[in-house]
Design a protein around this motif. Sequence first.
Motif, PDB file in Angstrom:
ATOM      1  N   MET A 125       0.836  -1.194   0.000  1.00 11.58           N
ATOM      2  CA  MET A 125       0.000   0.000   0.000  1.00 11.58           C
ATOM      3  C   MET A 125       0.868   1.240   0.000  1.00 11.58           C
ATOM      4  O   MET A 125       1.730   1.411   0.838  1.00 11.58           O
ATOM      5  N   ARG A 126       0.657   2.129  -0.966  1.00 12.87           N
ATOM      6  CA  ARG A 126       1.522   3.294  -1.065  1.00 12.87           C
ATOM      7  C   ARG A 126       1.099   4.417  -0.119  1.00 12.87           C
ATOM      8  O   ARG A 126       1.933   5.037   0.498  1.00 12.87           O
ATOM      9  N   GLY A 127      -0.162   4.724  -0.029  1.00 13.73           N
ATOM     10  CA  GLY A 127      -0.602   5.763   0.905  1.00 13.73           C
ATOM     11  C   GLY A 127      -0.022   7.126   0.562  1.00 13.73           C
ATOM     12  O   GLY A 127       0.108   7.483  -0.593  1.00 13.73           O
ATOM     13  N   ARG A 128       0.376   7.841   1.600  1.00 15.16           N
ATOM     14  CA  ARG A 128       0.846   9.211   1.401  1.00 15.16           C
ATOM     15  C   ARG A 128       2.226   9.225   0.739  1.00 15.16           C
ATOM     16  O   ARG A 128       3.019   8.298   0.887  1.00 15.16           O
ATOM     17  N   ARG A 129       2.540  10.308   0.044  1.00 20.21           N
ATOM     18  CA  ARG A 129       3.850  10.432  -0.601  1.00 20.21           C
ATOM     19  C   ARG A 129       4.869  10.985   0.397  1.00 20.21           C
ATOM     20  O   ARG A 129       4.518  11.675   1.353  1.00 20.21           O
ATOM     21  N   GLU A 135       9.788  13.495   4.945  1.00 28.96           N
ATOM     22  CA  GLU A 135       8.651  14.327   5.335  1.00 28.96           C
ATOM     23  C   GLU A 135       7.459  14.046   4.430  1.00 28.96           C
ATOM     24  O   GLU A 135       7.620  13.882   3.208  1.00 28.96           O
ATOM     25  N   GLU A 136       6.302  14.002   5.021  1.00 27.72           N
ATOM     26  CA  GLU A 136       5.079  13.782   4.235  1.00 27.72           C
ATOM     27  C   GLU A 136       4.987  14.888   3.183  1.00 27.72           C
ATOM     28  O   GLU A 136       5.216  16.064   3.464  1.00 27.72           O
ATOM     29  N   TRP A 137       4.694  14.479   1.944  1.00 27.47           N
ATOM     30  CA  TRP A 137       4.813  15.350   0.774  1.00 27.47           C
ATOM     31  C   TRP A 137       4.030  16.659   0.937  1.00 27.47           C
ATOM     32  O   TRP A 137       4.569  17.746   0.709  1.00 27.47           O
ATOM     33  N   GLU A 138       2.787  16.565   1.305  1.00 30.88           N
ATOM     34  CA  GLU A 138       1.962  17.772   1.390  1.00 30.88           C
ATOM     35  C   GLU A 138       2.406  18.672   2.545  1.00 30.88           C
ATOM     36  O   GLU A 138       2.288  19.888   2.461  1.00 30.88           O
ATOM     37  N   HIS A 139       2.917  18.053   3.596  1.00 34.59           N
ATOM     38  CA  HIS A 139       3.467  18.815   4.720  1.00 34.59           C
ATOM     39  C   HIS A 139       4.644  19.656   4.234  1.00 34.59           C
ATOM     40  O   HIS A 139       4.778  20.843   4.560  1.00 34.59           O
ATOM     41  N   ALA A 140       5.493  19.042   3.431  1.00 32.14           N
ATOM     42  CA  ALA A 140       6.660  19.757   2.897  1.00 32.14           C
ATOM     43  C   ALA A 140       6.230  20.851   1.930  1.00 32.14           C
ATOM     44  O   ALA A 140       6.757  21.973   1.968  1.00 32.14           O
TER      45      ALA A 140
END
Lengths: 404, 91
Positions: free
Chosen positions: A1-5, A236-241
């Motif tokens: 499962m890929r989930g978050r980037r 770091e979680e992609w959208e957070h970055a």
Amino acid sequence: MRGRRVAITGAGTINPLGADVPATLAAMREGRVAIGPLDIRDADRLLAPIGAQVAEYDETARFDRQQIALYDRFTQFALIAGGQAVAQSGLTFDGALAERAGVVIGTSGGGLGTQDDNYRAVYEEGKNRVHPFVVPRLMNSAAASHLGMVHNLRGPGFTVSSACASSNHAMGQALAMIRSGMADVMLTGGSEAMLCFGGFKAWEGLRVMSRDGCRPFCATRSGMVQGEGAAVFVFEEWEHARARGAEILAEVAGYSMTSDAGDIVMPSQQGAERAMAGALADAGLAPGDVGYVNAHGTATAANDRIESAAIAAVFGPATGGLAVSSTKSMHGHLIGGAGAVELLACLSALRDGVIPPTMGWRTRDPDCPLDVVPNAAREARVAATLSNAFAFGGLNAVLALRAA
Amino acid sequence: MTAPMPDVRHEVKRILAEQALIEPTDVSDDATLESLGVDSMGLVEAIFGLEEAFDIRIPFNANAPGESGFDISSVDSMVATVERLIAEQKG
């Protein structure tokens, strides 16, 4: 499962090629070989006294007396690398973020130097007393704990130990935790400081160490050469970055781990193949998308032959256009820290368009029919990379990065 | 006062037999590692055993067995090499 980037937003290192990332990448570009005579206590009793050490390292210039009492060399390396990575990321861990941030570090020997020094004290010197901090100094998890304390990381924190694949397994855990939502930011990578007399003697016993240099994939290769050091990254979680406008160094696109379930030292081609193919599938990459593979490339007879066959099997017709190099030829084998420092070679390819070379290569081995980027770095546009780690005991871990 | 040196051929056979899980008397002079079923790990352990038995250093790199100076092609060749190394290092 890929989930978050997952994005890489910080990188730091201290290793035989340099005391930070720019110096290390410059050395890789130049093809500088940091292997030389070992400068350790009792080196005259070693049969193959060469290695890649962190040169001109002065712990007293980096840490105060109280810190040194608690920080084994592997912890010191991890803290130096981690400090650089956090600084580059621009993150400050406080409030809610601190509880959503963690650390997972790979190491094989942990505080082996501390063990070596204190065994020497009680056995060789006959002392009946050791320093009170021997245990907290030698713990394999000490580096992870100190990174957490220094940076206030209050989420998951632990150490992964899987011999030469420790770093890749650690970074794979960090990736999985952010993907799954268990954490938003993870400090991850690996550290190793095994170049002490006892640590080196143990390797010598296996009869796989070279006395004249590390020449991966070369017909004249004569075994491995040990190195030391650390690299630590901010995952770091992609959208957070993105939301905070952070510079994204690369995307951690995929990961796979497999086990040979075969032999405690001999690698299996199938285990390596499954790990590489799994990382490609997890990243959604086709073999032709990958421009560079940082090989495990230990320069042992067995690894390089089997890894070459595994790469050819996974990449098929795309093998012809694929650059594969082993930077161990320059910085030596960092054992539990190997995959972390070698991920820097992947960043060099993805960000700077520079594929680091396999140094020391002299003669083609028909069993290693790859483009190993011999003896000089190469400029190339690379959109995705793999980084291989195949540990003793058949524990394989491969990371895929994609250009941001 | 040093302990008497064990018979080289006897020791080579004893150590290889230990790795092959057979009796030393079943190891012939022309036996090879392959015929005994001794793999690379077994060989490295056997070399360690010989070094300990005779207090000698045997040059051997598992990455390039042919270039190591320790002729592992048969029991005879190993005995000859060990005898030479004893003479060189203990003589």
